[in-house]
Design an enzyme around this catalytic site. Structure first.
Site, PDB file in Angstrom:
ATOM      1  N   ASP A 175      13.742  27.110 -11.118  1.00 31.86           N
ATOM      2  CA  ASP A 175      13.345  28.237 -11.971  1.00 31.86           C
ATOM      3  C   ASP A 175      14.489  29.237 -12.158  1.00 31.86           C
ATOM      4  O   ASP A 175      15.586  29.060 -11.630  1.00 31.86           O
ATOM      5  CB  ASP A 175      12.086  28.889 -11.367  1.00 31.86           C
ATOM      6  CG  ASP A 175      11.094  29.335 -12.434  1.00 31.86           C
ATOM      7  OD1 ASP A 175      11.517  29.618 -13.570  1.00 31.86           O
ATOM      8  OD2 ASP A 175       9.893  29.422 -12.123  1.00 31.86           O
ATOM      9  N   ASP A 230       7.034  30.204 -20.270  1.00 32.76           N
ATOM     10  CA  ASP A 230       5.831  29.549 -19.745  1.00 32.76           C
ATOM     11  C   ASP A 230       4.721  29.410 -20.793  1.00 32.76           C
ATOM     12  O   ASP A 230       4.441  30.346 -21.543  1.00 32.76           O
ATOM     13  CB  ASP A 230       5.252  30.357 -18.578  1.00 32.76           C
ATOM     14  CG  ASP A 230       6.043  30.138 -17.292  1.00 32.76           C
ATOM     15  OD1 ASP A 230       7.162  29.585 -17.353  1.00 32.76           O
ATOM     16  OD2 ASP A 230       5.533  30.537 -16.227  1.00 32.76           O
TER      17      ASP A 230
END
Ligand SMILES: *[C@@H]1O[C@H](CO)[C@@H](O)[C@H](O)[C@H]1NC(C)=O
Ligand SMILES: *[C@@H]1O[C@H](CO)[C@@H](O)[C@H](O)[C@H]1NC(C)=O
Ligand SMILES: *[C@@H]1O[C@H](CO)[C@@H](O)[C@H](O)[C@H]1NC(C)=O
Length: 410
Positions: A175, A230
């Protein structure tokens, strides 16, 4: 636009031009023959031989967020096998954020969270491997992960890669939170090199959110790269991820894939037709198919969607070419892409609020206009009686799609 952001924008644009020009120049000067392989493997930091087709599996984030423990992971592995999903290709069981303690141990190693993963990650990997599945884990190219509940790997890349390899990890999602403002093009390749040194082939998933056009450099660094932020469990979120991902279609290939984020099918925020469209778009886009719902308790409707073998076969086709939107008009779109054996996958998508008639023209989807084809409807599971020449038209409901494989017969 402020001057500073204008500067940043032109800088990014300039780098993009440089990268693209660089790729072209290399292609133009690359000698043919076996020398080719040698020079391209020198350029490619990540030569792990993985991802010849997009990865398939499950990830904990979309359904569970931080509320995970080893019991959920084990039961999910069991469920992937008992539902038959594993045998259809869903092999990766991927743990997302929140699996580690906030502090590293005295030697600087990551520590599985005692309250939720008391047996440790190695035991979990062993368990998952006995089921014929693979275990994925999560870290971050920053000082902390996005939850801020565990450390990131920035500055600890080699140690963490070794730890993951030692545990038997097969997949790393990496991430982009809490990164101190350092460029992703500086942070991600460090982990690539660390994984290559760690002595175990580990699928490397760049979760860079599309910040610096990762499609342009991702294939030398990772096996997949997120092209957008996301996803959430709504139609608008889903189609906007699909749109952002489609722009980079030319950069996907066996070994490295565009990633519009994990599936939301089965989480309850969309209608069945919308989830069918979600799964169809991901499949035809050669996106990773990572289930994001609770597979321990999966409904018949959800199974009907994610276990559609014909749609999965489009995603896993060995040609590995990502489909594009070849035509758009108002609320409707035609997506198409080539498959092996001269076949073509076609998606008719209605983004509007009313049923509409959509036509795919051979001219638009790359079939010679006088060619006759057999059309297989992948959601009806039947080949249509009509032999189509020049075009195919269907009526498509609101927020729904039709998906076909067209096979030339002349
Ligand atoms: C882990 O938790 C258990 C009880 O929940 C405790 O007995 C044990 O000492 C803990 N281990 C560590 C390393 O903190
Ligand atoms: C399973 O799903 C049903 C409805 O879809 C829900 O009511 C139930 O709480 C779920 N069970 C578990 C263990 O999550
Ligand atoms: C589709 O093709 C047929 C010939 O096969 C032609 O008659 C018809 O006009 C075409 N339809 C559209 C919408 O282009």
């Amino acid at each position: 636009m402020e001057a500073s952001s204008l500067n940043t924008f032109s800088w990014v644009l300039m780098s993009v031009v440089i990268v693209i020009t660089g790729i072209r120049a290399e292609a133009a000067t690359a000698p043919s023959s076996s020398y080719d392989d040698e020079s391209s493997s020198r350029r490619n930091l990540l030569a792990n031989g993985l991802a010849s087709t997009p990865p398939m599996g499950w990830n904990s984030w979309n359904h569970f967020n931080c509320m995970i423990d080893e019991k959920i992971i084990k039961e999910t592995a069991d469920a992937l096998v008992s539902t038959g999903l594993a045998s259809m290709g869903y092999k990766y069981v991927n743990i997302d954020d929140c699996w580690a303690e906030i502090s590293r141990d005295e030697k600087g190693a990551l520590v599985p969270k005692n309250s939720t993963f008391p047996s440790g990650i190695k035991a979990l990997a062993d368990y998952v491997h006995t089921k014929g599945l693979k275990l994925g884990i999560y870290s971050d190219a920053g000082f902390y992960t996005c939850s801020k509940k565990m450390p990131g790997s920035l500055g600890h890349e080699e140690q963490d890669a070794k730890t993951f390899a030692l545990w038997g990890i097969d997949y790393l999602k990496y991430d982009n939170c809490n990164n101190g403002g350092l460029r992703p093009t500086l942070r991600y390749p460090v982990m690539t090199r660390a994984l290559m040194k760690a002595g175990r082939p580990i699928f490397f998933s760049l979760c860079e959110w599309g910040d610096m056009h990762p499609a342009l450099w991702g294939y030398t660094v990772g096996n997949s790269w997120r092209t957008a932020n996301d996803i959430s469990d709504t139609w608008d979120s889903m189609v906007s991820r699909a749109d952002q991902n489609e722009v980079y279609a030319d950069f996907a290939r066996p070994g490295g894939w565009n990633d519009p984020d994990m599936l939301e099918v089965g989480n309850g925020g969309m209608t069945k037709d919308e989830y069918i469209a979600h799964f169809s778009i991901w499949a035809i886009s050669k996106a990773p198919l990572l289930i994001g719902c609770d597979v321990r308790n999966i409904t018949k409707d959800t199974m009907e969607i994610i276990a559609n073998k014909e749609v999965i076969a489009v995603n896993q086709d060995k040609l590995g070419v990502q489909a594009k939107k070849v035509r758009m008009e108002g609320d409707w779109e035609v997506w198409a892409g080539p498959l092996s054996h001269y076949r073509v996958a076609v998606l008719l998508l209605n983004r509007g609020s009313w049923p509409t008639s959509i036509t795919a023209h051979w001219d638009d989807i790359g079939i010679p206009s006088d060619t006759s084809v057999i059309a297989r409807d992948l959601w009806e599971h039947k080949s249509l009686e009509t032999r189509f020449v020049g075009n195919l038209t269907a009526t498509v409901d609101s927020h729904a799609c039709k998906m076909y494989v067209l096979k030339p017969i002349s």
